[in-house]
Write a protein that holds these residues in place. Structure first.
Motif, PDB file in Angstrom:
ATOM      1  N   ALA A  58      31.065  46.152  42.068  1.00  0.00           N
ATOM      2  CA  ALA A  58      31.148  45.086  43.069  1.00  0.00           C
ATOM      3  C   ALA A  58      31.982  45.527  44.267  1.00  0.00           C
ATOM      4  O   ALA A  58      31.615  45.264  45.420  1.00  0.00           O
ATOM      5  N   THR A  59      33.089  46.209  44.013  1.00  0.00           N
ATOM      6  CA  THR A  59      33.944  46.671  45.109  1.00  0.00           C
ATOM      7  C   THR A  59      33.233  47.710  45.951  1.00  0.00           C
ATOM      8  O   THR A  59      33.265  47.654  47.183  1.00  0.00           O
ATOM      9  N   LEU A  60      32.616  48.688  45.293  1.00  0.00           N
ATOM     10  CA  LEU A  60      31.910  49.726  46.039  1.00  0.00           C
ATOM     11  C   LEU A  60      30.661  49.184  46.724  1.00  0.00           C
ATOM     12  O   LEU A  60      30.218  49.742  47.725  1.00  0.00           O
ATOM     13  N   GLY A  61      30.100  48.107  46.189  1.00  0.00           N
ATOM     14  CA  GLY A  61      28.922  47.495  46.798  1.00  0.00           C
ATOM     15  C   GLY A  61      29.228  46.644  48.026  1.00  0.00           C
ATOM     16  O   GLY A  61      28.337  46.123  48.664  1.00  0.00           O
ATOM     17  N   GLY A  62      30.506  46.483  48.326  1.00  0.00           N
ATOM     18  CA  GLY A  62      30.878  45.763  49.528  1.00  0.00           C
ATOM     19  C   GLY A  62      31.295  44.329  49.311  1.00  0.00           C
ATOM     20  O   GLY A  62      31.635  43.623  50.257  1.00  0.00           O
ATOM     21  N   TYR A  63      31.283  43.860  48.061  1.00  0.00           N
ATOM     22  CA  TYR A  63      31.721  42.498  47.785  1.00  0.00           C
ATOM     23  C   TYR A  63      33.235  42.475  47.865  1.00  0.00           C
ATOM     24  O   TYR A  63      33.919  43.095  47.054  1.00  0.00           O
ATOM     25  N   ALA A  64      33.764  41.780  48.860  1.00  0.00           N
ATOM     26  CA  ALA A  64      35.212  41.784  49.092  1.00  0.00           C
ATOM     27  C   ALA A  64      35.716  40.381  49.390  1.00  0.00           C
ATOM     28  O   ALA A  64      35.933  40.013  50.540  1.00  0.00           O
ATOM     29  N   PRO A  65      35.898  39.561  48.357  1.00  0.00           N
ATOM     30  CA  PRO A  65      36.472  38.235  48.607  1.00  0.00           C
ATOM     31  C   PRO A  65      37.948  38.365  48.955  1.00  0.00           C
ATOM     32  O   PRO A  65      38.580  39.382  48.690  1.00  0.00           O
ATOM     33  N   GLY A  66      38.494  37.341  49.518  1.00  0.00           N
ATOM     34  CA  GLY A  66      39.908  37.362  49.869  1.00  0.00           C
ATOM     35  C   GLY A  66      40.764  36.818  48.745  1.00  0.00           C
ATOM     36  O   GLY A  66      40.277  36.315  47.733  1.00  0.00           O
ATOM     37  N   GLY A  67      42.048  36.945  48.907  1.00  0.00           N
ATOM     38  CA  GLY A  67      42.994  36.365  47.958  1.00  0.00           C
ATOM     39  C   GLY A  67      43.045  37.100  46.634  1.00  0.00           C
ATOM     40  O   GLY A  67      42.861  38.311  46.560  1.00  0.00           O
ATOM     41  N   TRP A  68      43.302  36.311  45.580  1.00  0.00           N
ATOM     42  CA  TRP A  68      43.457  36.879  44.246  1.00  0.00           C
ATOM     43  C   TRP A  68      42.189  37.545  43.745  1.00  0.00           C
ATOM     44  O   TRP A  68      42.242  38.568  43.066  1.00  0.00           O
ATOM     45  N   ALA A  69      41.043  36.970  44.039  1.00  0.00           N
ATOM     46  CA  ALA A  69      39.783  37.552  43.571  1.00  0.00           C
ATOM     47  C   ALA A  69      39.579  38.950  44.131  1.00  0.00           C
ATOM     48  O   ALA A  69      39.178  39.873  43.417  1.00  0.00           O
ATOM     49  N   GLY A  70      39.882  39.139  45.395  1.00  0.00           N
ATOM     50  CA  GLY A  70      39.762  40.461  46.006  1.00  0.00           C
ATOM     51  C   GLY A  70      40.754  41.458  45.427  1.00  0.00           C
ATOM     52  O   GLY A  70      40.426  42.621  45.205  1.00  0.00           O
ATOM     53  N   ALA A  71      41.965  40.984  45.164  1.00  0.00           N
ATOM     54  CA  ALA A  71      42.974  41.865  44.574  1.00  0.00           C
ATOM     55  C   ALA A  71      42.583  42.271  43.161  1.00  0.00           C
ATOM     56  O   ALA A  71      42.754  43.431  42.767  1.00  0.00           O
ATOM     57  N   LEU A  72      42.051  41.336  42.376  1.00  0.00           N
ATOM     58  CA  LEU A  72      41.660  41.645  41.011  1.00  0.00           C
ATOM     59  C   LEU A  72      40.417  42.535  40.944  1.00  0.00           C
ATOM     60  O   LEU A  72      40.281  43.351  40.032  1.00  0.00           O
ATOM     61  N   LEU A  73      39.521  42.400  41.891  1.00  0.00           N
ATOM     62  CA  LEU A  73      38.368  43.294  41.939  1.00  0.00           C
ATOM     63  C   LEU A  73      38.757  44.687  42.415  1.00  0.00           C
ATOM     64  O   LEU A  73      38.205  45.676  41.964  1.00  0.00           O
ATOM     65  N   GLY A  74      39.703  44.755  43.337  1.00  0.00           N
ATOM     66  CA  GLY A  74      40.144  46.043  43.860  1.00  0.00           C
ATOM     67  C   GLY A  74      40.987  46.835  42.875  1.00  0.00           C
ATOM     68  O   GLY A  74      41.033  48.063  42.932  1.00  0.00           O
ATOM     69  N   GLN A  75      41.679  46.146  41.980  1.00  0.00           N
ATOM     70  CA  GLN A  75      42.528  46.788  40.964  1.00  0.00           C
ATOM     71  C   GLN A  75      42.146  46.248  39.579  1.00  0.00           C
ATOM     72  O   GLN A  75      42.899  45.495  38.970  1.00  0.00           O
ATOM     73  N   PRO A  76      40.986  46.616  39.051  1.00  0.00           N
ATOM     74  CA  PRO A  76      40.499  45.990  37.822  1.00  0.00           C
ATOM     75  C   PRO A  76      41.287  46.339  36.567  1.00  0.00           C
ATOM     76  O   PRO A  76      41.218  45.603  35.579  1.00  0.00           O
ATOM     77  N   ALA A  77      42.040  47.424  36.565  1.00  0.00           N
ATOM     78  CA  ALA A  77      42.792  47.782  35.354  1.00  0.00           C
ATOM     79  C   ALA A  77      43.858  46.746  35.026  1.00  0.00           C
ATOM     80  O   ALA A  77      44.248  46.614  33.868  1.00  0.00           O
ATOM     81  N   ALA A  78      44.302  45.989  36.017  1.00  0.00           N
ATOM     82  CA  ALA A  78      45.331  44.979  35.793  1.00  0.00           C
ATOM     83  C   ALA A  78      44.872  43.902  34.812  1.00  0.00           C
ATOM     84  O   ALA A  78      45.688  43.319  34.107  1.00  0.00           O
ATOM     85  N   TRP A  79      43.587  43.642  34.745  1.00  0.00           N
ATOM     86  CA  TRP A  79      43.090  42.627  33.813  1.00  0.00           C
ATOM     87  C   TRP A  79      42.128  43.199  32.771  1.00  0.00           C
ATOM     88  O   TRP A  79      41.981  42.629  31.695  1.00  0.00           O
ATOM     89  N   SER A  80      41.489  44.334  33.043  1.00  0.00           N
ATOM     90  CA  SER A  80      40.516  44.856  32.081  1.00  0.00           C
ATOM     91  C   SER A  80      41.174  45.593  30.915  1.00  0.00           C
ATOM     92  O   SER A  80      40.623  45.598  29.811  1.00  0.00           O
ATOM     93  N   VAL A  81      42.350  46.184  31.122  1.00  0.00           N
ATOM     94  CA  VAL A  81      43.060  46.816  30.003  1.00  0.00           C
ATOM     95  C   VAL A  81      43.541  45.748  29.017  1.00  0.00           C
ATOM     96  O   VAL A  81      43.292  45.873  27.810  1.00  0.00           O
ATOM     97  N   PRO A  82      44.223  44.677  29.473  1.00  0.00           N
ATOM     98  CA  PRO A  82      44.586  43.625  28.518  1.00  0.00           C
ATOM     99  C   PRO A  82      43.363  42.970  27.866  1.00  0.00           C
ATOM    100  O   PRO A  82      43.422  42.592  26.685  1.00  0.00           O
TER     101      PRO A  82
END
Length: 119
Positions: A58-82
């Motif tokens: 999604a990030t590489l495809g250009g989907y870039a929402p703002g706020g928390w959603a954009g931060a979580l998509l840009g740094q997926p290890a923060a939620w995908s590892v847990p």
């Protein structure tokens, strides 16, 4: 090659996030928890890989929402590892009959210092 204007640092970071979301929970639980089952390990690998992989696509495809959603998509290890750890533990507990019988003995041998002689 399909995506333009993606920095090397961002693409490498996303690749490491996918790797961390699959292998880190497997290694940590495999070395330190005797209750990990084969089905739990596979379920966690799939959950972490699909979560981080989907966010990377999604990030590489250009989907870039703002706020928390954009931060979580840009740094997926923060939620995908847990997420992967939680799936591995939950599925392993649900399939605890499949836990290897020799896991306790193997982990004792693995964690015992070489200077001690374990019987």
């Amino acid at each position: 090659l399909l995506v333009r204007n993606v920095g090397v640092a961002q693409s490498v970071g996303l690749a490491f996030a996918v790797a961390a979301s699959t292998f880190c929970p497997l290694l940590v639980l495999g070395i330190w928890w005797r209750g990990l089952t084969d089905i739990g390990a596979l379920a966690g690998l799939v959950a972490g890989g699909l979560g981080a992989g989907g966010a990377a696509v999604a990030t590489l495809g250009g989907y870039a929402p703002g706020g928390w959603a954009g931060a979580l998509l840009g740094q997926p290890a923060a939620w995908s590892v847990p997420l992967a750890v939680a799936v591995m533990v939950t599925v392993s507990l649900a399939t605890s009959a499949r836990a290897p019988a020799h896991a306790r003995r193997f982990l004792v041998r693995l964690h015992t210092p070489e200077s001690l002689e374990a019987a």
